[in-house]
Design an enzyme around this catalytic site. Structure first.
Site, short mmCIF file in Angstrom:
data_model
loop_
_atom_site.label_atom_id
_atom_site.label_comp_id
_atom_site.label_asym_id
_atom_site.label_seq_id
_atom_site.Cartn_x
_atom_site.Cartn_y
_atom_site.Cartn_z
N SER A 35 0.81 -1.32 0.04
CA SER A 35 -0.02 -0.24 0.01
C SER A 35 0.74 1.06 0.00
O SER A 35 1.55 1.69 1.04
CB SER A 35 -0.97 0.19 1.32
OG SER A 35 -1.52 -0.94 1.64
N HIS A 66 -3.30 0.79 -4.15
CA HIS A 66 -2.41 -0.22 -4.90
C HIS A 66 -2.55 -0.10 -6.36
O HIS A 66 -3.44 -0.47 -6.91
CB HIS A 66 -3.14 -1.81 -4.47
CG HIS A 66 -2.57 -2.01 -3.47
ND1 HIS A 66 -1.47 -3.04 -3.03
CD2 HIS A 66 -2.98 -1.87 -1.87
CE1 HIS A 66 -1.53 -3.34 -1.81
NE2 HIS A 66 -2.23 -2.52 -1.13
N HIS A 88 -4.87 -9.51 -1.89
CA HIS A 88 -4.93 -9.67 -0.84
C HIS A 88 -5.81 -10.69 -0.59
O HIS A 88 -6.92 -10.89 -1.33
CB HIS A 88 -5.34 -8.68 0.29
CG HIS A 88 -4.46 -7.30 0.24
ND1 HIS A 88 -4.56 -6.68 -0.62
CD2 HIS A 88 -3.38 -7.02 0.94
CE1 HIS A 88 -3.73 -5.57 -0.62
NE2 HIS A 88 -2.92 -6.00 0.72
N TYR A 90 -8.03 -11.06 1.71
CA TYR A 90 -9.51 -10.69 1.95
C TYR A 90 -10.09 -9.94 0.92
O TYR A 90 -11.42 -9.60 0.95
CB TYR A 90 -9.07 -9.59 3.33
CG TYR A 90 -8.58 -8.25 2.68
CD1 TYR A 90 -8.97 -7.37 1.87
CD2 TYR A 90 -7.39 -8.30 3.22
CE1 TYR A 90 -8.42 -6.35 1.64
CE2 TYR A 90 -6.57 -7.08 2.79
CZ TYR A 90 -7.12 -6.11 2.04
OH TYR A 90 -6.38 -5.17 1.70
N GLU A 91 -9.58 -9.75 -0.22
CA GLU A 91 -10.17 -9.32 -1.24
C GLU A 91 -11.23 -10.38 -2.26
O GLU A 91 -11.97 -10.18 -2.95
CB GLU A 91 -9.39 -8.75 -2.61
CG GLU A 91 -8.83 -7.49 -2.17
CD GLU A 91 -7.62 -7.14 -2.93
OE1 GLU A 91 -7.90 -6.50 -4.20
OE2 GLU A 91 -6.38 -7.14 -2.83
N ALA A 118 2.29 -2.62 4.85
CA ALA A 118 1.81 -1.57 6.03
C ALA A 118 1.16 -2.41 7.11
O ALA A 118 0.67 -3.59 6.85
CB ALA A 118 0.74 -0.82 5.21
N MET A 216 -2.10 -7.71 7.18
CA MET A 216 -3.08 -8.75 6.15
C MET A 216 -2.57 -9.24 5.07
O MET A 216 -3.25 -9.58 4.09
CB MET A 216 -4.31 -8.22 6.04
CG MET A 216 -5.13 -7.35 7.35
SD MET A 216 -6.54 -6.29 6.50
CE MET A 216 -6.89 -5.47 8.28
N SER A 217 -1.20 -9.06 4.98
CA SER A 217 -0.53 -9.61 3.60
C SER A 217 0.59 -10.32 4.12
O SER A 217 0.79 -11.05 5.19
CB SER A 217 -0.31 -8.54 2.77
OG SER A 217 0.85 -7.66 3.55
N ASN A 240 0.25 2.73 11.94
CA ASN A 240 -0.53 3.22 12.83
C ASN A 240 -0.32 2.31 13.98
O ASN A 240 0.44 1.13 13.90
CB ASN A 240 -1.89 2.86 12.52
CG ASN A 240 -2.50 1.42 12.05
OD1 ASN A 240 -1.91 0.97 10.93
ND2 ASN A 240 -2.92 0.70 12.79
N HIS A 252 -8.22 3.53 7.08
CA HIS A 252 -7.20 3.18 6.10
C HIS A 252 -6.67 4.58 5.61
O HIS A 252 -5.47 4.43 5.02
CB HIS A 252 -8.16 2.44 4.78
CG HIS A 252 -7.23 2.21 3.81
ND1 HIS A 252 -6.24 1.24 3.75
CD2 HIS A 252 -7.12 2.57 2.61
CE1 HIS A 252 -5.78 1.00 2.62
NE2 HIS A 252 -6.17 1.85 1.84
N1 HPA Z 1 -4.01 -4.06 11.42
C1 HPA Z 1 -4.07 -4.86 10.43
N2 HPA Z 1 -3.59 -4.49 9.28
C2 HPA Z 1 -3.07 -3.33 9.20
C3 HPA Z 1 -3.09 -2.53 10.41
C4 HPA Z 1 -3.59 -2.67 11.43
O1 HPA Z 1 -3.50 -2.03 12.58
N3 HPA Z 1 -2.25 -1.27 9.83
C5 HPA Z 1 -1.95 -1.44 8.47
N4 HPA Z 1 -2.18 -2.92 8.05
#
Ligand code: HPA
Length: 283
Positions: A35, A66, A88, A90-91, A118, A216-217, A240, A252
């Site tokens: 990302s 992306h 991903h 989740y997509e 990320a 998540m990747s 974050n 996001h």
């Molecule tokens: N959790 C899961 N995936 C993420 C996060 C998070 O806090 N930040 C960026 N990708």
């Protein structure tokens, strides 16, 4: 799980041969840029860019931030190929489709893979904007890209994962960070399916399990790369703090803002690592 492995292998071959027709030599290093982390490529001269839409069977991301390009170039006569954007789990893609691109890169001949992502910071010593070299991962995606018949042309049924992220590459990244005055954390990445962010209770559980960052990747691609005997370097951008660590909600937009803020830092690190790989300094 793969329902038709022979068809999957055929699709991989078609994708790899379409790409190899466009590039001038076989890449040694692959990069997967997560990302908002792929922009640094735009600053390099001599890039050859191929849209994912031009490659048969190549999955395309549906997520803001992306892009979908394979970018080919070389540094000091070391050819490399980068994925600007990934898909991903989740997509809604099958897990075998999530790793399809990394297997195309394997078919093209890469021996080394640099993966970026990320991630949310679980370790309280981290701050948003930090970079973390991944020392190891925990797979909590409840799936595995190697489920089903083993793809013997790629690797063994039971691949070793005891050095999923190459020790040499980790040291190399730390050396580059020191040289370029980049503060680089090191830690364990835990991969979850998403797409909802974690609850504070889940984050406390993940901290207890020994995770420093959550995302998540990456985990599927790293498993597929290890299966294929490819050495991996993983870099997380802590975009974050994970849920419940600070008294604020996650979104996001914050993830995208932080990646924009650290673009120069991660570009410098990746550039330094590529330079060293090109001069054979890693071994
Ligand atoms: N959790 C899961 N995936 C993420 C996060 C998070 O806090 N930040 C960026 N990708």
């Amino acid at each position: 799980m793969l329902t038709d492995p022979d068809d999957y292998l055929r699709r991989l071959d078609q994708a790899a041969s379409a790409v190899s027709k466009k590039i001038s030599s076989s890449p040694l290093v692959g990069l997967i840029l997560g990302s908002g982390l792929g922009d640094f490529l735009d600053e390099l001269a001599g890039n050859l860019s191929v849209s994912y839409s031009e490659i048969p069977h190549f999955p395309r991301s549906t997520i803001v931030g992306h892009a979908g390009n394979l970018v080919f170039n070389s540094i000091a006569s070391m050819p490399w190929i980068a994925m600007q954007g990934r898909v991903h789990y989740y997509e809604g893609y099958a897990i075998t489709d999530v790793v399809f691109p990394v297997r195309v890169l394997a078919r093209l001949g890469i021996q080394k893979l640099i993966v970026t992502n990320a991630a949310g910071g679980i370790n309280r010593k981290f701050q948003p904007g930090d970079l973390m070299v991944i020392a190891d991962h925990i797979n909590l995606m409840a799936t595995n890209p190697l489920l089903g018949r083993n793809l013997d042309p790629f690797g063994p049924r039971f691949p070793d994962m005891s050095e999923a992220y190459s020790r040499n590459f980790r040291q190399l990244a730390c050396a580059v960070a020191l040289e370029r005055k980049i503060n680089l954390q090191e830690g364990i990445y835990v991969g979850l399916a998403g797409p909802s962010y974690e609850t504070p209770a889940e984050i406390r559980m993940l901290a207890t399990l020994g995770a420093d960052a959550v995302g998540m990747s990456t985990v599927p691609e790293v498993i597929a790369a290890n299966h294929a005997g490819i050495k991996v370097l993983g870099i997380s951008c802590i975009t974050n703090m994970a849920a419940g660590i600070l008294d604020k909600k996650l979104d996001h937009a914050e993830v995208m803002e932080t990646t924009t803020r650290v673009k120069d830092k991660i570009s410098s690190l990746l550039r330094g690592v590529l330079d060293r790989l090109a001069t054979g300094a890693e071994v």
